[in-house]
Design an enzyme around this catalytic site. Sequence first.
Site, mmCIF file in Angstrom:
data_model
loop_
_atom_site.group_PDB
_atom_site.id
_atom_site.type_symbol
_atom_site.label_atom_id
_atom_site.label_comp_id
_atom_site.label_asym_id
_atom_site.label_seq_id
_atom_site.Cartn_x
_atom_site.Cartn_y
_atom_site.Cartn_z
ATOM 1 N N SER A 144 0.825 -1.202 0.000
ATOM 2 C CA SER A 144 0.000 0.000 0.000
ATOM 3 C C SER A 144 0.868 1.263 0.000
ATOM 4 O O SER A 144 1.811 1.382 0.789
ATOM 5 C CB SER A 144 -0.883 -0.051 1.264
ATOM 6 O OG SER A 144 -1.668 1.099 1.386
ATOM 7 N N SER A 196 -4.726 13.899 -3.942
ATOM 8 C CA SER A 196 -5.487 15.143 -4.037
ATOM 9 C C SER A 196 -4.989 16.273 -3.149
ATOM 10 O O SER A 196 -5.444 17.393 -3.273
ATOM 11 C CB SER A 196 -6.943 14.870 -3.702
ATOM 12 O OG SER A 196 -7.091 14.747 -2.311
ATOM 13 N N HIS A 224 -9.789 11.191 -8.001
ATOM 14 C CA HIS A 224 -9.541 12.591 -8.362
ATOM 15 C C HIS A 224 -9.197 12.774 -9.830
ATOM 16 O O HIS A 224 -8.682 13.820 -10.234
ATOM 17 C CB HIS A 224 -8.461 13.192 -7.458
ATOM 18 C CG HIS A 224 -8.930 13.286 -6.048
ATOM 19 N ND1 HIS A 224 -9.744 14.308 -5.606
ATOM 20 C CD2 HIS A 224 -8.771 12.443 -4.999
ATOM 21 C CE1 HIS A 224 -10.039 14.100 -4.332
ATOM 22 N NE2 HIS A 224 -9.467 12.979 -3.941
ATOM 23 N N THR A 252 -15.124 7.537 -8.039
ATOM 24 C CA THR A 252 -16.283 8.099 -7.344
ATOM 25 C C THR A 252 -17.202 8.765 -8.358
ATOM 26 O O THR A 252 -16.764 9.195 -9.426
ATOM 27 C CB THR A 252 -15.874 9.128 -6.278
ATOM 28 O OG1 THR A 252 -17.051 9.563 -5.575
ATOM 29 C CG2 THR A 252 -15.224 10.350 -6.897
ATOM 30 N N LYS A 255 -17.296 13.432 -7.308
ATOM 31 C CA LYS A 255 -16.383 14.552 -7.516
ATOM 32 C C LYS A 255 -16.491 15.041 -8.961
ATOM 33 O O LYS A 255 -17.388 15.811 -9.271
ATOM 34 C CB LYS A 255 -14.983 14.159 -7.038
ATOM 35 C CG LYS A 255 -14.997 13.953 -5.508
ATOM 36 C CD LYS A 255 -13.741 13.394 -4.879
ATOM 37 C CE LYS A 255 -13.972 13.156 -3.388
ATOM 38 N NZ LYS A 255 -12.875 12.453 -2.715
ATOM 39 N N THR A 370 -5.692 15.306 7.834
ATOM 40 C CA THR A 370 -5.787 15.195 6.379
ATOM 41 C C THR A 370 -4.401 15.367 5.745
ATOM 42 O O THR A 370 -4.066 14.687 4.773
ATOM 43 C CB THR A 370 -6.784 16.242 5.827
ATOM 44 O OG1 THR A 370 -7.984 16.164 6.594
ATOM 45 C CG2 THR A 370 -7.100 15.994 4.375
#
Length: 436
Positions: A144, A196, A224, A252, A255, A370
């Site tokens: 990851s 992002s 994104h 998604t 967005k 974030t």
Amino acid sequence: MLTDDKNGRNAHFAKAVQRLKDERRYRVFIDLERDADRFPTALWRPEGGQKPRDVTIWCSNDYLGMGCHPDVRGAATASANQHGAGAGGTRNISGTHHRIIELEAELADLHGKEAGLVFTSGWISNLAGISTIASLMPNCLILSDALNHNSMIEGVRRAGCEKQVWRHNDVEHLEALLKAADPARAKLIVFESLYSMDGDIAPIEKIVELAERYNAMTYIDEVHAVGMYGPRGGGISERDGLAHRIDVIEGTLAKGFGSLGGYIAGDSIVVDAVRSYAPQFIFSTTLPPMVVSGACAAVRHLKASGVEREGHQYMASVTKHALQAAGIPVKDNPSHIVPVMVNDAERCKAASDLLLRRHDIYIQPINFPTVAIGTERLRITPTPRHTEAHVSVLVEALVDVWKTLDLPFTSARILPLRRKAPAADCVYPEMRKAAE
Ligand SMILES: *Cc1c(COP(=O)(O)O)cnc(C)c1O
């Protein structure tokens, strides 16, 4: 202070909230009313009953303004009138409706995959997709990227198998981990195409080459990038001609496509397995037809139209250029994201407050968790609906804020514009007129 202490239980919550306030991480959301005809202008209701007033949104993830597009609004309202408000249940019980089957076919086609599967959000699609795929491969090792989104981290966690984190976008580190692993072992590489917060793009081709060499499965989050990159909006993997070499593409609908929902696309058998095993899919009600119809209209529109993508890249480039020329510290990157670095939580919040209260500009401060502590920023997201006039106002406002808060300017750089203005001077000419 506490009106009802509930035998002391509420003290725990008060303490937890106070902790965030002490750490300057307590988040405040402003009361906004989006106006589909005037986006990116919206109505802000200040606290304390002050008169509502117009503000310009500069931090929306409705990157292309598709949530306000006439075709999308038309499709959503027609669908609500035809099918009603809800889906009627989980798909296992009673909620598979024709609109969702159509949307899944559009998404599979968008990415050149055999099948697609829609979830209630991108967050859920990552949680369900990663955890189910990894848990169905015996003794799977997950590799990851260090900066993967929270939804991917949660998916990795829930998979319950061994994971190794490779340094962000560092393919040498990834290769070292792949080399060290048992060649016979199942492996899943999870990463994003476009990150992002910094707006940087993954070395997808190199990752795919490594996956092929070391026989690993690949799962990419294109959240994104879908709608915004590639000739038909299939994301960076489409733009770079790599989609067919990636096993699972996740995206998604919330967005670039301006609606709500998430999805995965891949081989039929992989999608069928996730559909059959993921509790996040099985036990949760399907998206309402009106949401699905709106999203589907956006996907279809952006497959055929490049005007929004052109306008988007153009406005991002104009915004970066103008801010850099004014000495505002923009973190450079090859994408549409415009990160303006403040590098301090309190001053980032203060800058955001000043922009709103003094200049009628809404940019939410981005703080820990974030982004890392010390890299707090204003994350600006120009859309094709912003105009050069909006940019001028933004630059003047930021210069004022920088002076007021005594934030450091960079030495102004006059850079050549990387993009020419799109042929049509604006995607929505009526919008441009209104802004001027
Ligand atoms: C926003 C986001 C998601 C979640 O998508 P939603 O549709 O908003 O739930 C997943 N991955 C990344 C990288 C994101 O930024």
